[in-house]
Every structure is written in structure tokens, then in C-alpha cells.
Enzyme design. Structure first.
Site, PDB file in Angstrom:
ATOM      1  N   ASP A  80       0.823  -1.215   0.000  1.00  0.00           N
ATOM      2  CA  ASP A  80       0.000   0.000   0.000  1.00  0.00           C
ATOM      3  C   ASP A  80       0.850   1.256   0.000  1.00  0.00           C
ATOM      4  OD1 ASP A  80       0.815  -0.711   2.649  1.00  0.00           O
ATOM      5  OD2 ASP A  80      -0.692   0.646   3.487  1.00  0.00           O
ATOM      6  N   GLU A 143       0.293  -1.280   5.914  1.00  0.00           N
ATOM      7  CA  GLU A 143       1.399  -0.756   6.713  1.00  0.00           C
ATOM      8  C   GLU A 143       1.277   0.742   6.927  1.00  0.00           C
ATOM      9  OE1 GLU A 143       5.214   0.984   7.805  1.00  0.00           O
ATOM     10  OE2 GLU A 143       4.100   1.349   5.952  1.00  0.00           O
TER      11      GLU A 143
END
Length: 380
Positions: A80, A143
Site C-alpha cells: 500500500d 502498513e
């Protein structure tokens, strides 16, 4: 001799493909598309890919080789980014030949690292080096928003692991990370009572005023000299300038240097929000310090020495540093696993429109990663 430099053009092509896909943490479809592309690449090398489904954020991937009798090395990277939908089309991947840099959303944090892991293992396989089987890879999808759904997965996958290699980018000067501050997020929701500020202000109870008191008290907890940072970085509240606000929200970022500080700050923040300063208002506090500090202990220092030795063999002088930013290295280190972070390529200005990759470092750091895996496999 591991040949990676000749693959630079190929690596950049894959990187361009990944960068030009929006994959912000809340864009499940985009993150899953990254996962599909990367999973196909690993499957082509003979790895098994287990998909850990998620409803709200992208799926996580756990990658192992079916012929591995035992796995000593855990590699963690995330798929991400922090960027909003549409960013990839607004400023797609590009190369500045003069500067030797590549640009684009997530190019260094950390799509270049995804390419680096893949090509390091591909190089080892091409050399018929069995070390490429001795890895377990976790690619997570959240994350950038605290690894809320993937922390337990990472901790679970440390079982039987001897070393953890975390693929956050190297610092601008090429340093790796052996120490990180712990971090957490809190949300303060204040409820008050609305009233017209001109006609009957005395009937109102300002949520904004109450939040302001809390902001001052929270910022008084800062102790930068000892690694404690508290910042109310975002606030929301009110719906008209002539109305006493009935609601307000504060978003708080907290950084700590030690586990003891983490416990202390959790207590102090709860204490600050336990009572109100503006009569008639109420407070709801949520959040915690979700990432423990990563401390450079003897195990980490020993692993870093191995990394330095490998670097010298390749003509690279490796230095280490500590940083206030959070990463998944905190979880593996807290599990007692010797951990090195910042093993991705070199770049800078992460999370901004000027984010860049030093192109020469893409192959250099990939070769370093391959040699580290090879060394740890031999030294197991």
C-alpha cells in the site's frame, strides 16, 4: 557472481507498471491488483502464494517455497501507499535521466522494494543457489495505516524464523535502520452543546474549546530530548462561525523511544482525557501505541555486522541509523527476532509529490539483498 545489473531495464519496466496503479491503503482493488501482479511473478519462480483475504483493506500475501525444509529468513514488505486515488494518472512514473532518478507515487515507499525482493530471489535461483528457497515473505496491505490487520499475521509468521529483513527504503545517504521509535495514534472525540453565538451563547458548551484545552495539555507531554513526541496533527469541529460547536475531533500522533515510555504515555494520555475543562462536554478517547520501539540490541548489532561484511565484499560501505518513523520492523524486533530495516533501494521524499528512487541503487541494493540472503543461508 550474482548478475543483477543487466536486469535494470527489466526491473524498471515492472516498477513502472506497479507505480502506475493507485494503491492507497483504502483502495482495496488497487492494492489487490498489485498483489496479483507480484504473486504471479513469485509463482513463476516456483513459490507458493497464500492469499489472506480482507474485506476492508487489500489482501495480504504469504509466500514460501514448497521445497524448503526449514525457513530461517523472514522478508516483510508492504503493497500500500499513502496516495489518493487518481494520483498515478496525475503524475505517473517517469525517469529523469540527468538526475538518475525515477519518480512517481510509491516509487520508493515501497514499490521499488517489491521489485528488489523478486529480482534478488530470481538471481539466486538463476545461480542455482538453494538460498532462494530459505525465505518466507509477507507482503501486507495496510502498513501505511498502522498494520492493524497484518500485525498478528507478521507475528505469526515469525515462528521458527532466525532473521527478519524489512524492506523499507534505505535512507537518503544509503544507511540501514537498526533502531526505530515506537508509535501510536489516538482519536479524541468531544461532544458539546450547540447554541447561537450571538443570541444565546451562554446556553452552548463548546466542543472546540474543550478540545483546545486537551491539545495544550497533550503538547505539554513532549520531551524531544528523550524521544517523546506528541502531536495533535489534525482537528475537526464546528459547522458555522456563529455557532457554539457541538462536536470536535482531534487526531493525535505519539512517538516513544522505549517500552517504558510507551506505557507511561498511554497512562498520561488517558489521564489528560479522563476529565473535562469545559463544563457540560464529554470526551471519548480511542487508540493506543500500536508499534513498539525497535531497540538496537546485541542480536540486531550482530546481524548488522553480517550485513556490513557482505556490503564490504560488494564494495559498499554500509552504515546504520535510528529513525522516528514507524515500520513493521518494530513487530519482528519485539518478538525477539534479529531485525534489519531499510534494506530497500535508496531514495527520498517519501509520501510527497517529489518522492524519488536513485535508479543506480535499484540493482545495487538488490544485489546486496541477494548476497545477504545467501550469507544468512550459509551461516544458519
Amino acid at each position: 557472481m550474482i548478475d543483477i545489473h543487466s536486469k535494470e531495464s527489466e526491473m524498471l519496466q515492472l516498477l513502472e507498471k506497479l507505480v502506475n496503479i493507485d494503491s492507497g491503503s483504502t483502495n482495496k482493488a488497487g492494492v489487490d491488483k498489485i498483489g496479483e501482479i507480484v504473486a504471479a511473478e513469485f509463482k513463476s519462480l516456483g513459490y507458493d502464494v497464500r492469499v489472506i483475504g480482507n474485506n476492508e483493506v487489500g489482501n495480504h500475501l504469504v509466500i514460501n517455497h514448497p521445497e524448503a525444509e526449514h525457513t530461517d529468513i523472514l522478508i516483510v514488505a508492504h503493497m500500500d501507499t499513502v496516495f489518493e486515488d487518481g494520483t498515478a494518472s496525475a503524475r505517473p512514473f517517469r525517469i529523469d535521466e540527468e538526475k538518475g532518478r525515477a519518480y512517481g507515487p510509491g516509487v520508493i515507499d515501497m514499490k521499488a522494494s517489491l521489485v528488489s525482493v523478486l529480482y534478488a530471489l530470481r538471481a539466486l535461483k538463476n545461480e542455482n543457489n538453494e538460498a532462494y528457497k530459505n525465505v518466507r515473505i509477507v507482503l501486507n496491505s495496510d502498513e501505511e495505516i498502522g498494520s492493524r490487520t497484518s500485525r498478528s499475521l507478521i507475528e505469526q509468521e515469525t515462528k521458527g524464523i532466525a532473521y527478519a529483513l524489512i524492506m523499507e527504503p534505505a535512507r537518503k545517504d544509503g544507511s540501514l535502520v537498526t533502531e526505530r521509535r515506537g508509535s501510536g495514534r489516538y482519536k479524541i472525540e468531544v461532544q458539546g452543546l450547540a447554541a447561537h453565538s450571538g443570541i444565546e451563547p451562554e446556553k452552548g458548551r463548546s466542543a472546540i474549546e474543550e478540545l483546545a484545552h486537551k491539545i495544550v495539555k497533550l503538547h505539554e507531554l513532549n520531551d524531544h530530548e528523550h524521544g517523546i513526541s506528541v502531536n495533535v496533527g489534525m482537528i475537526e469541529g464546528g459547522n458555522a462561525v456563529n455557532t457554539i460547536s457541538s462536536s470536535a475531533i482531534g487526531h493525535v500522533d505519539v512517538r516513544v523511544a522505549t517500552p517504558e515510555q510507551a506505557s507511561e504515555m498511554e497512562h498520561k494520555i488517558e489521564e489528560v482525557c479522563a476529565s473535562t475543562d469545559v463544563r457540560g462536554t464529554t470526551i471519548a478517547l480511542t487508540g493506543d501505541i500500536s508499534r513498539p520501539p525497535m531497540l538496537k540490541n546485541e542480536k540486531i548489532a550482530k546481524l548488522f555486522q553480517i550485513v556490513q561484511d557482505v556490503g564490504r565484499e560488494l564494495g559498499i560501505e554500509i552504515k546504520d541509523t535510528k529513525t522516528g518513523g514507524g515500520s513493521d520492523a518494530s513487530f519482528t524486533a519485539a518478538m525477539g527476532i534479529p531485525t534489519i530495516d531499510g534494506l530497500g533501494p535508496i531514495g527520498g521524499n517519501a509520501h510527497s509529490e517529489d518522492e524519488y528512487l536513485e535508479i543506480a541503487s535499484l540493482t545495487e541494493r538488490t544485489r546486496l539483498l541477494a548476497k545477504i540472503i545467501q550469507r544468512l543461508h550459509v551461516d544458519k
